[in-house]
Design a protein around this motif. Structure first.
Motif, PDB file in Angstrom:
ATOM      1  N   GLN A  53       9.381   7.167   1.742  1.00 31.05           N
ATOM      2  CA  GLN A  53       9.121   7.184   0.237  1.00 31.05           C
ATOM      3  C   GLN A  53       8.031   8.377  -0.140  1.00 31.05           C
ATOM      4  OE1 GLN A  53      11.024   5.091  -1.389  1.00 31.05           O
ATOM      5  NE2 GLN A  53      11.992   4.931   0.712  1.00 31.05           N
ATOM      6  N   ARG A  54       8.446   9.203  -0.818  1.00 33.88           N
ATOM      7  CA  ARG A  54       7.634  10.329  -0.959  1.00 33.88           C
ATOM      8  C   ARG A  54       6.466   9.741  -2.013  1.00 33.88           C
ATOM      9  NH1 ARG A  54       8.123  12.822   2.544  1.00 33.88           N
ATOM     10  NH2 ARG A  54       9.320  11.264   3.320  1.00 33.88           N
ATOM     11  N   LYS A  55       6.571   8.671  -2.613  1.00 35.66           N
ATOM     12  CA  LYS A  55       5.326   8.289  -3.452  1.00 35.66           C
ATOM     13  C   LYS A  55       4.160   7.748  -2.462  1.00 35.66           C
ATOM     14  CE  LYS A  55       7.863   6.753  -7.516  1.00 35.66           C
ATOM     15  NZ  LYS A  55       8.347   5.834  -8.372  1.00 35.66           N
ATOM     16  N   LEU A  56       4.524   7.455  -1.116  1.00 34.80           N
ATOM     17  CA  LEU A  56       3.543   6.864  -0.129  1.00 34.80           C
ATOM     18  C   LEU A  56       3.062   8.009   0.424  1.00 34.80           C
ATOM     19  CD1 LEU A  56       5.274   3.624   0.499  1.00 34.80           C
ATOM     20  CD2 LEU A  56       3.324   3.895  -0.961  1.00 34.80           C
ATOM     21  N   ASP A  57       3.576   9.426   0.359  1.00 29.12           N
ATOM     22  CA  ASP A  57       2.939  10.436   1.130  1.00 29.12           C
ATOM     23  C   ASP A  57       1.574  10.472   1.367  1.00 29.12           C
ATOM     24  OD1 ASP A  57       5.763  11.261   1.989  1.00 29.12           O
ATOM     25  OD2 ASP A  57       5.459  13.076   0.409  1.00 29.12           O
ATOM     26  N   PHE A 115      -0.437   7.961   1.317  1.00 25.46           N
ATOM     27  CA  PHE A 115      -0.880   6.497   2.225  1.00 25.46           C
ATOM     28  C   PHE A 115       0.006   6.338   3.548  1.00 25.46           C
ATOM     29  CE2 PHE A 115      -1.170   6.569  -2.614  1.00 25.46           C
ATOM     30  CZ  PHE A 115      -2.333   6.527  -2.841  1.00 25.46           C
ATOM     31  N   SER A 116      -0.038   7.199   4.203  1.00 24.22           N
ATOM     32  CA  SER A 116       0.830   7.251   5.552  1.00 24.22           C
ATOM     33  C   SER A 116       0.449   6.106   6.330  1.00 24.22           C
ATOM     34  CB  SER A 116       0.773   8.391   6.385  1.00 24.22           C
ATOM     35  OG  SER A 116      -0.316   8.763   6.717  1.00 24.22           O
ATOM     36  N   TYR A 117      -0.730   5.391   6.129  1.00 24.61           N
ATOM     37  CA  TYR A 117      -1.386   4.508   6.907  1.00 24.61           C
ATOM     38  C   TYR A 117      -0.250   3.217   6.750  1.00 24.61           C
ATOM     39  CZ  TYR A 117      -4.120   3.254   2.940  1.00 24.61           C
ATOM     40  OH  TYR A 117      -4.304   3.210   1.561  1.00 24.61           O
ATOM     41  N   ILE A 118       0.227   3.035   5.439  1.00 24.36           N
ATOM     42  CA  ILE A 118       0.794   1.844   5.178  1.00 24.36           C
ATOM     43  C   ILE A 118       2.082   1.635   6.094  1.00 24.36           C
ATOM     44  CG2 ILE A 118       2.179   0.794   3.194  1.00 24.36           C
ATOM     45  CD1 ILE A 118       0.377   1.970   1.056  1.00 24.36           C
ATOM     46  N   ALA A 119       2.838   2.708   6.374  1.00 24.22           N
ATOM     47  CA  ALA A 119       3.968   2.630   7.332  1.00 24.22           C
ATOM     48  C   ALA A 119       3.419   2.334   8.928  1.00 24.22           C
ATOM     49  CB  ALA A 119       4.820   4.017   7.455  1.00 24.22           C
ATOM     50  N   ASP A 120       2.385   2.862   9.349  1.00 25.06           N
ATOM     51  CA  ASP A 120       1.708   2.478  10.274  1.00 25.06           C
ATOM     52  C   ASP A 120       1.349   1.100  10.301  1.00 25.06           C
ATOM     53  OD1 ASP A 120       1.854   5.047  11.322  1.00 25.06           O
ATOM     54  OD2 ASP A 120      -0.048   5.752  10.557  1.00 25.06           O
ATOM     55  N   CYS A 121       0.750   0.510   9.257  1.00 21.76           N
ATOM     56  CA  CYS A 121       0.491  -1.001   9.138  1.00 21.76           C
ATOM     57  C   CYS A 121       1.839  -1.827   9.299  1.00 21.76           C
ATOM     58  CB  CYS A 121      -0.305  -1.187   7.801  1.00 21.76           C
ATOM     59  SG  CYS A 121      -1.864  -0.569   7.858  1.00 21.76           S
ATOM     60  N   ALA A 122       2.749  -1.376   8.563  1.00 21.94           N
ATOM     61  CA  ALA A 122       3.879  -2.016   8.812  1.00 21.94           C
ATOM     62  C   ALA A 122       4.628  -2.021  10.106  1.00 21.94           C
ATOM     63  CB  ALA A 122       5.153  -1.291   7.986  1.00 21.94           C
ATOM     64  N   GLU A 147       3.702  -5.985  -7.523  1.00 20.23           N
ATOM     65  CA  GLU A 147       4.515  -5.183  -8.227  1.00 20.23           C
ATOM     66  C   GLU A 147       5.267  -4.355  -7.189  1.00 20.23           C
ATOM     67  OE1 GLU A 147       4.419  -3.462 -12.221  1.00 20.23           O
ATOM     68  OE2 GLU A 147       2.871  -4.841 -12.657  1.00 20.23           O
ATOM     69  N   GLY A 148       4.453  -3.534  -6.454  1.00 19.69           N
ATOM     70  CA  GLY A 148       4.699  -2.447  -5.460  1.00 19.69           C
ATOM     71  C   GLY A 148       5.760  -3.076  -4.383  1.00 19.69           C
TER      72      GLY A 148
END
Length: 135
Positions: free
Chosen positions: A91-95, A97-104, A57-58
């Protein structure tokens, strides 16, 4: 058995004939949903880690918003997604979880490496690293 097939075929034909003609909006919605599904598949291939971290979903929601902000400009979906890591950082909702952008970032670099020419590992060339000073 042949009689049942004939009856089923007749019923199918009646259903097709009785189905109202689709509206332009309906046709456009089919196109939009197909485009979104292609975009989601493309990003899931390019960003497999992010896809797993965000969940179905996300990831679908992130893809839909990213697609509106950064539409594909070529016919090759594999070239689309370069700004996805930066989009995720915004995306403020991911603040938390900053590692998600690093994984990207990492996923995108792996994707580019896999699509690059001459991407076969030359094991013998690794011995050249012995000839370099470490510092």
């Amino acid at each position: 058995m042949l009689a049942k097939i004939s009856t089923d075929s007749t019923q199918l034909a009646k259903n097709i004939i009785q189905t109202p003609v689709s509206t332009t909006e309906h046709h456009l919605a089919i196109y939009v949903q197909n485009r979104l599904a292609n975009a989601e598949r493309a990003l899931a291939i390019s960003f497999p880690t992010v896809s797993l971290l965000l969940g179905e979903e996300g990831f679908r929601a992130a893809t839909a918003l990213y697609l509106t902000m950064f539409p594909a400009t070529t016919g090759d979906w594999g070239q689309w997604g370069a700004y996805f890591p930066d989009y995720l950082r915004q995306q403020r909702k991911l603040d938390n979880f900053s590692y998600i952008a690093d994984c990207a970032d990492f996923d995108w670099l792996c994707h580019l490496a896999a699509r690059a020419e001459n991407n076969e590992c030359q094991i013998a060339s690794l011995s050249l690293l012995n000839n370099l000073d470490s510092y």
